[in-house]
Scaffold this motif. Structure first.
Motif, short mmCIF file in Angstrom:
data_model
loop_
_atom_site.label_atom_id
_atom_site.label_comp_id
_atom_site.label_asym_id
_atom_site.label_seq_id
_atom_site.Cartn_x
_atom_site.Cartn_y
_atom_site.Cartn_z
N GLY A 8 -9.49 -22.50 3.00
CA GLY A 8 -8.06 -22.52 3.27
C GLY A 8 -7.30 -22.29 1.98
N GLY A 10 -3.86 -20.64 -0.16
CA GLY A 10 -3.25 -19.32 -0.23
C GLY A 10 -1.79 -19.39 -0.61
N VAL A 12 2.23 -19.11 0.58
CA VAL A 12 3.09 -19.29 1.74
C VAL A 12 4.53 -19.49 1.26
CG1 VAL A 12 2.77 -21.80 1.81
CG2 VAL A 12 3.34 -20.56 3.92
N SER A 17 3.48 -23.42 6.67
CA SER A 17 2.37 -24.34 6.87
C SER A 17 1.06 -23.72 6.38
CB SER A 17 2.22 -24.67 8.36
OG SER A 17 3.36 -25.32 8.85
N LEU A 18 0.16 -24.58 5.98
CA LEU A 18 -1.20 -24.19 5.62
C LEU A 18 -2.15 -25.30 6.06
CD1 LEU A 18 -0.96 -22.74 1.98
CD2 LEU A 18 -1.58 -21.47 4.05
N ARG A 19 -3.40 -24.91 6.26
CA ARG A 19 -4.42 -25.90 6.62
C ARG A 19 -5.61 -25.75 5.67
NH1 ARG A 19 -5.69 -29.02 11.06
NH2 ARG A 19 -7.91 -29.38 11.46
N GLN A 78 -3.62 -30.77 7.19
CA GLN A 78 -2.57 -29.90 7.75
C GLN A 78 -1.30 -30.12 6.96
OE1 GLN A 78 -2.74 -27.54 10.23
NE2 GLN A 78 -0.62 -27.06 9.65
N VAL A 110 -3.08 -23.47 -3.76
CA VAL A 110 -1.97 -23.42 -2.80
C VAL A 110 -0.72 -23.07 -3.59
CG1 VAL A 110 -0.50 -24.75 -1.24
CG2 VAL A 110 -2.99 -25.03 -1.17
#
Length: 114
Positions: A8, A10, A12, A17-19, A78, A110
């Motif tokens: 996961g 990345g 954004v 949202s990211l998980r 999450q 992230v």
């Protein structure tokens, strides 16, 4: 020794949202997520015990949710309503206490753009 493999992360936009997911090589009491931003110390984001008791940093309460699948030995984070201050390398941690800080994954980036 427990090996941890993260997935996961990345790039954004703010508000998105990211998980994150992490798989462990063995069963362990505490699992969780820490993060480290450039020039800052590594900090706890959220941890969860095998009985699913959770601890969250104040800065992520109400936005992030940590979950755990004991059968699959995985933990997920999450992350909703992301803000630029959430930008960091996120590390999966695990250990014999709720702190989950004896074993570490390699980290996943992230980045939240404004």
């Amino acid at each position: 020794q427990v090996q941890l493999v993260e997935s996961g992360g990345g790039l954004v936009q703010a508000g998105g949202s990211l998980r994150l997911s992490c798989a462990a090589s063995g069963s362990i009491f505490g699992m969780g997520w820490y993060r480290q931003a450039p020039g800052k110390q590594r900090e706890l984001v959220a941890t969860i015990t095998i009985s699913r008791s959770t601890v969250y940093a104040d800065s992520v309460k109400g936005r992030f949710t940590i979950t755990r699948d004991n059968a699959r030995k995985t933990v997920a984070l999450q992350m909703n309503r992301l803000i630029p201050d959430d930008t960091a390398v996120y590390y999966c941690g695990a250990g014999p206490t709720y702190a989950a800080s004896r074993y570490w994954g390699r980290g996943t980036q992230v980045t939240v753009s404004s």
